[in-house]
Scaffold this motif. Structure first.
Motif, PDB file in Angstrom:
ATOM      1  N   ARG C 383       0.831  -1.211   0.000  1.00  0.00           N
ATOM      2  CA  ARG C 383       0.000   0.000   0.000  1.00  0.00           C
ATOM      3  C   ARG C 383       0.859   1.252   0.000  1.00  0.00           C
ATOM      4  O   ARG C 383       1.959   1.259   0.551  1.00  0.00           O
ATOM      5  N   ALA C 384       0.327   2.294  -0.603  1.00  0.00           N
ATOM      6  CA  ALA C 384       0.995   3.590  -0.547  1.00  0.00           C
ATOM      7  C   ALA C 384       0.595   4.255   0.761  1.00  0.00           C
ATOM      8  O   ALA C 384      -0.591   4.395   1.044  1.00  0.00           O
ATOM      9  N   ASP C 385       1.591   4.630   1.548  1.00  0.00           N
ATOM     10  CA  ASP C 385       1.291   5.310   2.805  1.00  0.00           C
ATOM     11  C   ASP C 385       1.475   6.828   2.633  1.00  0.00           C
ATOM     12  O   ASP C 385       1.284   7.606   3.557  1.00  0.00           O
ATOM     13  N   SER C 386       1.891   7.222   1.443  1.00  0.00           N
ATOM     14  CA  SER C 386       2.008   8.649   1.115  1.00  0.00           C
ATOM     15  C   SER C 386       1.777   8.767  -0.390  1.00  0.00           C
ATOM     16  O   SER C 386       1.754   7.767  -1.095  1.00  0.00           O
ATOM     17  N   LEU C 387       1.619   9.994  -0.872  1.00  0.00           N
ATOM     18  CA  LEU C 387       1.343  10.222  -2.289  1.00  0.00           C
ATOM     19  C   LEU C 387       2.537   9.746  -3.133  1.00  0.00           C
ATOM     20  O   LEU C 387       3.672  10.154  -2.887  1.00  0.00           O
ATOM     21  N   LEU C 388       2.278   8.889  -4.104  1.00  0.00           N
ATOM     22  CA  LEU C 388       3.338   8.414  -4.997  1.00  0.00           C
ATOM     23  C   LEU C 388       3.083   8.956  -6.402  1.00  0.00           C
ATOM     24  O   LEU C 388       2.104   8.588  -7.047  1.00  0.00           O
ATOM     25  N   TYR C 389       3.957   9.853  -6.845  1.00  0.00           N
ATOM     26  CA  TYR C 389       3.795  10.479  -8.160  1.00  0.00           C
ATOM     27  C   TYR C 389       5.159  10.531  -8.825  1.00  0.00           C
ATOM     28  O   TYR C 389       6.190  10.332  -8.191  1.00  0.00           O
ATOM     29  N   ARG C 390       5.155  10.855 -10.110  1.00  0.00           N
ATOM     30  CA  ARG C 390       6.415  10.832 -10.828  1.00  0.00           C
ATOM     31  C   ARG C 390       6.893  12.196 -11.321  1.00  0.00           C
ATOM     32  O   ARG C 390       8.067  12.493 -11.276  1.00  0.00           O
ATOM     33  N   ARG C 391       5.993  13.027 -11.839  1.00  0.00           N
ATOM     34  CA  ARG C 391       6.414  14.241 -12.544  1.00  0.00           C
ATOM     35  C   ARG C 391       7.115  15.259 -11.641  1.00  0.00           C
ATOM     36  O   ARG C 391       6.765  15.435 -10.495  1.00  0.00           O
ATOM     37  N   GLY C 392       8.040  15.966 -12.227  1.00  0.00           N
ATOM     38  CA  GLY C 392       8.840  16.990 -11.561  1.00  0.00           C
ATOM     39  C   GLY C 392      10.223  16.945 -12.175  1.00  0.00           C
ATOM     40  O   GLY C 392      10.691  15.882 -12.568  1.00  0.00           O
TER      41      GLY C 392
END
Lengths: 172, 109, 564
Positions: C383-392
């Motif tokens: 599970r993701a326990d925090s926001l998982l994103y890629r862009r930046g």
């Protein structure tokens, strides 16, 4: 005859030079590439003596001693970024009527980051119809390529482009 | 002496009088720069094709002097103003003095 | 001529809607208030309609995709769209924080807004929009164009070599596409797609390496609404540098600006009323190209994943930026009179998956496509326990997770992960499925190598990649975001020149400076070299997530940025 001349026709791009520099000298970059790090292997300076801007200037001085160099007339077209440092397309195009009275005699091409400053010299005639030629060259690193056209009148014109050599990767 | 590798040439077979045609040539050659070391650490001697010439009906009209920066299997394209029918001769010369020739016919309508 | 009024009327569907109602109460328009009909409201139609989709990255089903919070422009692109994020973006386009527009176009309050407004995209929703617009306008007035990177980016696309998306684009009635990641399926597969697909695969800028001859059809002319519309294709010019050249050894790319001018001139000479470039150059390259090539009416931009609610005008050329991952469909109506484009209206239509009814036929196709992989796709790893994103430009938490996985599973001191722009976002609490991992890793060269590099070599790597992103001349940029580095921190001055941007490399484990001559163990993936050895990266990530169970990524403060 050297045995090399018996080489069978291989694809233009495709000599077995992976891991070698543009001039066939193994570089650290080459070693990294062979090790599979190529996506992020930097362009490391090959361990060889490379021509410099000064050497190119010397070579041009020898050929054109003191004559003034005009801008325009000659167009040097190369990719901004080399896709393969071993095989970089280069296209030269000089604006000239190419008549007996007024034509482009020659075009000299130099590079300031390869082992030798000279790349190619073309000799045209009015029969060429058009002072334009394309070939493919090696680029050992990011550098300037300079072309000088010599008209039948003796007038000189030059053009210079920078071509970036990068290992790339990461695109997305 | 002859260079054994077969050159390849693309020339239009026909042209109109006064038409400027593009000619493309390709020859297989390692263009050994003289900068490379072999597995034993010995410098591989320079061996390149250093001269390419195109002639029409025996008269040269385009010459390229190639140096070690030219890529392996050298490609050369250039132009010719068609006036009359005849034959092209293309000649490649290497450092050892070996030569290879190719010919192509042109019909001018 | 394009009137000021036309320009003002362009905007997102929502902005347009609010402008029409005159309330400006964006906040008041919740999920319930917005309808599919609202999204399709357009006003006066033109001579013909262009629908642009791009960079879908094979995302068949709706997803979350957080836009970047760091997207720096350099040179002429500094501080101008699309290099604006969050508050600056909202201000520039006259949008309000907390709205659907803010959610779809920026990253602020992402988690909260995502929970309110839901997932975006899904090809069945896109199909509904396309069908509705075709029905409204008449199919003979609508041109549907895909800007590339549609055929890659998911497990089913990898497994079928993009055939899943070829089916989707065929079902959508796509007229033409261009390519970038498509080329990572290899020359043979691309040639097969070009020959078999019912749509055109266009590229004016690809030549055979041997004889310098065109490999693809450069342009195609379509009759739409009585106008002749020439569409010129432009593949990603840096494909053989950014991606493995060995997969397309006989093809050369490049921007080929002069050839583009010749194509435009030929289209005009051939009687085109409008000239449209379907481009995968990336926005900054397109902006420069628009200023140097004459006679292009529209450039449909792609590659850099920018979404903008208004068209950018460069001289007489309109630049459209449609975003990525199926989050948006752009609609551009052109008025043609006396063989000239005389006006336009534009709408960036947000594909809110809970507002748009899925098209049943497309839903069935998606289900069929995914069925053979259903077991893999739904496998929950953790599970993701925090926001998982890629862009930046420098980090993304999803990439931080990948770097952590690589360091742990390959027992490496330093991890390198490519600066890809694609891959979905997971909200805190979301399951990390194999589907989600594949959405960020599904490439044809996934091997995770392990090797040693000195501190000096690593710096040179970072400098080289940095110049591909921050060279002030877009024609010298290579595309992508900065390589993600695990285990090492650094400072970057984006205003400096080649070789001068990176400093203060720190080995995070000890907090000490990285030593120039010391060899460190480095592992990474997506090498463009041939015959790279190592397990596919998704296997490492799967193992890591399975072991970790709950993945919490702390904010990444290891890259210090100046000169922006």
């Amino acid at each position: 005859m050297p045995p090399r001349l018996d080489a069978t026709l291989v694809p233009t791009r495709g000599l077995p030079t992976r891991g070698l520099s543009a001039h066939g000298l193994p570089t650290r970059r080459g070693a990294l590439k062979l090790a599979g790090l190529a996506a992020f292997a930097a362009v490391l300076a090959p361990r060889m003596a490379l021509a410099t801007e000064a050497q190119v200037a010397d070579e041009m001085k020898k050929l054109f001693a003191g004559k003034t160099m005009g801008a325009g007339k000659i167009k040097l077209d190369m990719p901004e970024i080399a896709e393969n440092g071993l095989v970089v397309p280069i296209n030269i195009d000089v604006d000239s009527p190419m008549t007996e009275a007024d034509f482009v005699k020659s075009v000299h091409v130099f590079a300031d980051g390869n082992p030798l400053p000279q790349v190619v010299t073309y000799h045209f005639t009015p029969e060429s119809g058009k002072a334009s030629a394309s070939t493919r060259m090696r680029l050992a690193q990011t550098q300037n390529v300079i072309a000088v056209a010599e008209m039948s009148s003796g007038q000189l014109y030059s053009a210079k482009v920078q071509v970036k050599v990068t290992i790339g990767g990461c695109g997305g | 002496m002859a260079l054994k590798s077969q050159p390849r040439v693309r020339v239009p077979a026909q042209a109109k009088a006064g038409e400027i045609i593009e000619i493309k040539t390709l020859i297989s050659h390692e263009m050994e720069s003289g900068q490379r070391k072999d597995a034993a650490g010995k410098t591989v001697p320079r061996d390149i094709i250093n001269n390419f010439q195109a002639a029409f009906n025996g008269k040269p009209f385009f010459t390229a002097e190639w140096f070690t920066s030219i890529s392996a299997n050298p490609y050369q394209s250039f132009f010719f103003k068609a006036k009359e029918s005849g034959e092209f001769t293309f000649t490649w010369k290497d450092d050892g003095g070996a030569e290879q020739k190719a010919t192509a016919k042109l019909t001018v309508a | 001529m394009i009137s000021r009024r036309d320009f003002l009327s362009a905007g997102t569907a929502l902005a347009g809607l609010l402008a029409a109602s005159g309330t400006g109460l964006a906040q008041a328009v919740g999920a319930q208030a917005l309808s599919q009909a609202d999204l399709l409201k357009f006003g006066n139609a033109g001579t013909f309609t262009i629908l642009h989709i791009t960079d879908i990255h094979a995302q068949l089903v709706p997803l979350y995709f957080r836009e970047p919070s760091t997207n720096l422009g350099v040179g002429d692109a500094r501080g101008v769209p699309p290099h604006l994020t969050d508050a600056a973006f909202l201000k520039y386009f006259g949008l309000k924080a907390g709205t659907r527009d803010a959610y779809s176009l920026t990253s602020e309050d992402f988690t909260q807004l995502a929970r309110t407004y839901g997932r975006m995209g899904g090809v069945d929703r896109i199909a509904t929009l396309v069908k509705a617009i075709r029905a409204e306008r008449g199919a003979d007035k609508v041109l549907l164009l895909d800007g590339g990177d549609g055929l890659q980016g998911s497990w089913s696309s990898l497994k079928t070599q993009g055939e899943d998306m070829v089916k989707v684009f065929s079902a959508l009635g796509t007229d033409a596409m261009v390519g970038h990641w498509e080329f990572t399926y290899g020359a043979d597969r691309v040639t097969e797609i070009k020959e078999k697909a019912p749509f055109a695969f266009l590229a004016q800028n690809v030549r055979s390496a041997e004889w310098q001859e065109p490999v693809f059809e450069a342009a195609k002319t379509f009759e739409k609404g009585g106008a002749k519309v020439a569409v010129i294709g432009q593949a990603f010019p840096r494909t053989p540098i950014s991606n493995p050249r060995w997969m397309i050894p006989d093809w050369e790319f490049g921007i080929r600006e002069e050839d583009m001018q010749k194509q435009v001139d030929a289209a005009r000479a051939g009687g085109a009323d409008a000239v449209v470039v379907l481009s995968h150059n990336g926005f900054d390259v397109d902006r420069k190209m628009a200023s140097r090539v004459n006679g292009i009416d529209v450039i449909l931009t792609a590659h850099t994943h920018d979404a903008m609610p208004r068209v950018v005008e460069v001289g007489k050329t309109l630049l459209v930026a449609t975003g990525s991952h199926g989050k948006f469909v752009s609609r551009l109506d052109l008025d043609v009179k006396d063989r000239k484009v005389t006006g336009y209206r534009f709408q960036l239509i947000p594909v809110f998956s809970d507002v748009i009814a899925p098209d049943p036929e497309m839903t069935k196709l998606v289900t069929d496509i995914r069925a053979p992989y259903a077991k893999d796709l739904s496998r929950e790893l953790g599970r993701a326990d925090s926001l998982l994103y890629r862009r930046g430009n420098f980090n993304g938490t999803f990439d931080d997770m990948i770097c952590d996985a690589i360091m742990k599973e390959r027992d490496a001191e330093i991890a390198l992960s490519p600066g890809f722009r694609w891959g979905g976002t997971l909200l805190p609490g979301d399951p990390i499925t194999f589907d989600a991992v594949a959405n960020a890793t599904a490439i044809t060269y996934p091997a995770c190598y392990r090797n040693t590099m000195t501190g000096r070599q690593l710096k040179e790597v970072l400098e080289d990649v940095a110049d591909n992103i921050f060279n002030p001349d877009p024609y010298f940029q290579g595309g992508g975001d900065m390589v993600r580095v695990g285990g090492v921190g650094y400072a970057i001055d984006v205003s400096k020149g080649p070789g001068q941007r990176i400093s203060d490399l720190t080995f995070l484990k000890t907090g000490k400076p990285l030593e120039a001559d010391k060899a460190y163990t480095v592992a990474g993936w997506a090498s463009v070299a041939q015959n790279v050895e190592g397990p596919p990266v998704w296997e490492l990530v799967e193992r890591y997530v399975t072991d970790t169970k709950s993945v919490k990524i702390a904010p990444n403060a290891s890259v210090k940025v100046t000169g922006a």
